[in-house]
Scaffold this active site. Structure first.
Site, PDB file in Angstrom:
ATOM      1  N   TYR A   1     -17.149  16.754 -15.726  1.00 28.75           N
ATOM      2  CA  TYR A   1     -17.504  15.354 -15.583  1.00 28.75           C
ATOM      3  C   TYR A   1     -18.392  14.955 -14.878  1.00 28.75           C
ATOM      4  O   TYR A   1     -18.248  15.373 -13.354  1.00 28.75           O
ATOM      5  CB  TYR A   1     -16.083  14.346 -15.655  1.00 28.75           C
ATOM      6  CG  TYR A   1     -16.325  13.070 -15.383  1.00 28.75           C
ATOM      7  CD1 TYR A   1     -16.699  12.212 -16.480  1.00 28.75           C
ATOM      8  CD2 TYR A   1     -16.247  12.428 -14.088  1.00 28.75           C
ATOM      9  CE1 TYR A   1     -16.904  10.734 -16.367  1.00 28.75           C
ATOM     10  CE2 TYR A   1     -16.428  10.907 -13.909  1.00 28.75           C
ATOM     11  CZ  TYR A   1     -16.601  10.231 -14.836  1.00 28.75           C
ATOM     12  OH  TYR A   1     -17.091   8.854 -15.094  1.00 28.75           O
TER      13      TYR A   1
ATOM     14  N   LYS B   1      -8.911   6.283 -19.330  1.00 26.21           N
ATOM     15  CA  LYS B   1      -9.231   6.487 -20.778  1.00 26.21           C
ATOM     16  C   LYS B   1      -8.178   6.667 -21.489  1.00 26.21           C
ATOM     17  O   LYS B   1      -7.467   5.317 -21.851  1.00 26.21           O
ATOM     18  CB  LYS B   1      -9.994   7.846 -20.561  1.00 26.21           C
ATOM     19  CG  LYS B   1     -11.080   8.418 -19.466  1.00 26.21           C
ATOM     20  CD  LYS B   1     -12.142   7.343 -19.555  1.00 26.21           C
ATOM     21  CE  LYS B   1     -13.093   7.455 -18.264  1.00 26.21           C
ATOM     22  NZ  LYS B   1     -13.505   8.603 -17.578  1.00 26.21           N
TER      23      LYS B   1
ATOM     24  N   ARG C   1       0.813  -1.323   0.027  1.00 24.81           N
ATOM     25  CA  ARG C   1       0.185   0.015  -0.028  1.00 24.81           C
ATOM     26  C   ARG C   1       0.993   1.254   0.080  1.00 24.81           C
ATOM     27  O   ARG C   1       0.521   2.044  -0.756  1.00 24.81           O
ATOM     28  CB  ARG C   1      -1.053   0.004   1.245  1.00 24.81           C
ATOM     29  CG  ARG C   1      -1.591   1.357   1.263  1.00 24.81           C
ATOM     30  CD  ARG C   1      -2.685   1.262   2.288  1.00 24.81           C
ATOM     31  NE  ARG C   1      -2.921   0.502   3.261  1.00 24.81           N
ATOM     32  CZ  ARG C   1      -2.149   0.479   4.362  1.00 24.81           C
ATOM     33  NH1 ARG C   1      -1.386   1.650   4.626  1.00 24.81           N
ATOM     34  NH2 ARG C   1      -2.064  -0.235   5.400  1.00 24.81           N
TER      35      ARG C   1
ATOM     36  N   ASP D   1      -7.883  18.695 -14.455  1.00 24.42           N
ATOM     37  CA  ASP D   1      -8.362  17.260 -15.028  1.00 24.42           C
ATOM     38  C   ASP D   1      -7.993  17.191 -16.483  1.00 24.42           C
ATOM     39  O   ASP D   1      -8.636  17.666 -17.280  1.00 24.42           O
ATOM     40  CB  ASP D   1      -9.923  17.122 -14.825  1.00 24.42           C
ATOM     41  CG  ASP D   1     -10.190  15.637 -15.150  1.00 24.42           C
ATOM     42  OD1 ASP D   1      -9.602  15.018 -16.009  1.00 24.42           O
ATOM     43  OD2 ASP D   1     -11.233  15.201 -14.679  1.00 24.42           O
TER      44      ASP D   1
HETATM   45  C1  LIG Z   1     -13.936   9.160 -16.250  1.00 23.19           C
HETATM   46  C2  LIG Z   1     -13.362  10.521 -15.813  1.00 23.19           C
HETATM   47  C3  LIG Z   1     -13.374  10.637 -14.453  1.00 23.19           C
HETATM   48  C4  LIG Z   1     -13.493   9.653 -13.422  1.00 23.19           C
HETATM   49  O1  LIG Z   1     -12.463   8.597 -13.351  1.00 23.19           O
HETATM   50  P1  LIG Z   1     -12.567   6.999 -13.047  1.00 23.19           P
HETATM   51  O2  LIG Z   1     -11.384   6.428 -13.413  1.00 23.19           O
HETATM   52  O3  LIG Z   1     -13.993   6.687 -13.775  1.00 23.19           O
HETATM   53  O4  LIG Z   1     -12.922   7.183 -11.581  1.00 23.19           O
HETATM   54  C5  LIG Z   1     -12.989  11.918 -14.157  1.00 23.19           C
HETATM   55  N1  LIG Z   1     -12.779  12.960 -15.151  1.00 23.19           N
HETATM   56  C6  LIG Z   1     -12.962  12.626 -16.391  1.00 23.19           C
HETATM   57  C7  LIG Z   1     -12.817  13.884 -17.333  1.00 23.19           C
HETATM   58  C8  LIG Z   1     -13.471  11.555 -16.802  1.00 23.19           C
HETATM   59  O5  LIG Z   1     -13.584  11.300 -18.257  1.00 23.19           O
END
Ligand SMILES: *Cc1c(COP(=O)(O)O)cnc(C)c1O
Length: 386
Positions: free
Chosen positions: A101, A199, A49, A174
């Site tokens: 998001y 993604k 961890r 982000d």
């Molecule tokens: C998918 C997404 C998230 C969240 O991420 P997870 O891996 O699904 O927890 C946050 N910000 C954006 C822009 C996203 O597309």
């Protein structure tokens, strides 16, 4: 490694051949604990961890790619986001992009607002003066997402970073939609970058993962390091391995996503059944200029409105074949969805309406399949509409 170009770093950064065997690929260190020579004397790892060699390699790689000093890997993008908010004192005010998001909105609005007395103001950050107007005495952090989702607006990162610096606010970007290849917010003055690595960074739709990269090793970064271990929402060695593998091809994948998406956006824009296309790569887009300045390409996401109502949209989705109807984005395969009914359903209807996220807005995550096959699929589905 810092003198090498992006594509080289994506393959090699943080990844020395395994010292025990010479393995060129970092092994999956599937171990919870590490044997110590004497109490407190060890090779840098005690318990997985707090640190694991596979995860460390990934964290070093993403830190170098984003041009920051420290990387942190989490079990999901939202786990990473949660830890960033957890660094704030109770009662903090944050200013966030309005077109956010859906899961981030839910985390802020349904979890952090209550547990941490967080106050949030959602602002259209394409107007920088609105950001300045939103600043209060307890404002601690500015949270930016660009390109925005699903409207693909582009926010000027340099201008927002300057506002944050002037008012001594933590700036977070982000960077999920652009990916590290297309945009590097830390080099434009941002303090932190956060990713849903689920993604583009992983790119193969086979894991859920989150990353944070910090520009400097300051008190906030040290708190993130502490919380990563104290809360324990870390990425597993196996998923770290897959993400490292995904990063190796980020350069070529993003080039292919961008080329396919631009061609599709131009094609849809010229189609009589399409009312409007939202894509920053289109010369007619109001965001074309700022996107050209701060991004290396315009990304793989395309949104559009068909002529007609929700019925036409549903019909189109029934006819489409190659684009899979699914949430998420950034994988090699093309996806299609209706944000109002799927990814953004957790956002209240009146807010969606205000933003323009109607039932007729369609979002594409353009994959890297053969362009002609994608165009043909869109055309055959459009041909079946009235
Ligand atoms: C998918 C997404 C998230 C969240 O991420 P997870 O891996 O699904 O927890 C946050 N910000 C954006 C822009 C996203 O597309």
């Amino acid at each position: 490694m810092s003198s090498y170009g992006f594509a080289t770093k994506a393959i090699h950064a943080g990844q020395e051949p395994d010292s025990a065997t010479g393995a060129i690929i970092i092994p999956i260190y599937a171990t919870s604990t590490f044997v110590q020579e004497r109490p407190g004397v060890h090779k840098g790892y005690e318990y997985s961890r707090s640190g694991n060699p596979t995860r460390s390699a990934l964290e070093s790689c993403i830190a170098q790619l984003e041009e920051g000093v420290a990387g942190f890997a989490f079990a999901s993008g939202l786990a990473a986001e949660s830890v960033i908010i957890d660094t704030l004192p109770k009662g903090s005010h944050i200013i966030a992009t309005d077109d956010l998001y859906g899961g981030t909105f839910r985390l802020f609005d349904k979890v952090k607002r209550e547990l941490q007395d967080l106050e949030i103001t959602y602002v259209d950050m394409t107007d920088e003066s609105a950001v300045v107007r939103a600043i209060r005495s307890n404002t601690r952090l500015i949270w930016v997402e660009t390109p925005t989702n699903p409207l693909l607006k582009i926010i000027d990162l340099e201008k927002i970073a300057a506002i944050a610096t002037e008012h001594r606010l933590i700036s977070v970007c982000d960077n999920t939609f652009a990916s590290t290849y297309l945009q590097r917010p830390l080099t434009l003055g941002f303090d932190l970058v956060v990713h849903s690595a689920t993604k583009y960074l992983n790119g193969h739709s086979d894991i859920v993962a989150g990353l944070i990269v910090a520009r400097q090793d300051d008190a906030v970064t040290q708190r993130i390091r502490f919380l990563q271990n104290a809360i324990g929402s870390v990425l597993s060695p196996f998923d770290s391995f897959l993400l490292l593998r995904g990063l190796k091809t980020l350069t070529v994948r993003m080039e292919a996503h961008c080329a396919n998406a631009l061609a599709i956006a131009l094609h849809l824009e010229a189609h009589s059944k399409v009312r409007q296309v939202l894509y920053p790569g289109l010369p007619a887009s109001p965001y074309h200029g700022v996107a050209t300045r701060q991004m290396k390409g315009y990304g793989g996401m395309v949104s559009f409105y068909l002529h007609g109502g929700a019925e036409e949209t549903q019909r189109f989705l029934r006819e489409i074949r190659l684009f899979a109807l699914a949430e998420s984005l950034g994988g090699v395969e093309s996806l299609i969805e209706v944000p109002a009914l799927m990814t953004h359903a957790s956002i209240p209807a009146e807010i969606r309406e205000q933003l323009g996220i109607s039932d007729t807005l369609i979002r594409l995550s353009v994959g890297i399949e053969e362009l002609d096959d994608l165009l043909h699929d869109l055309d055959q589905a459009l041909a079946k509409l009235n």
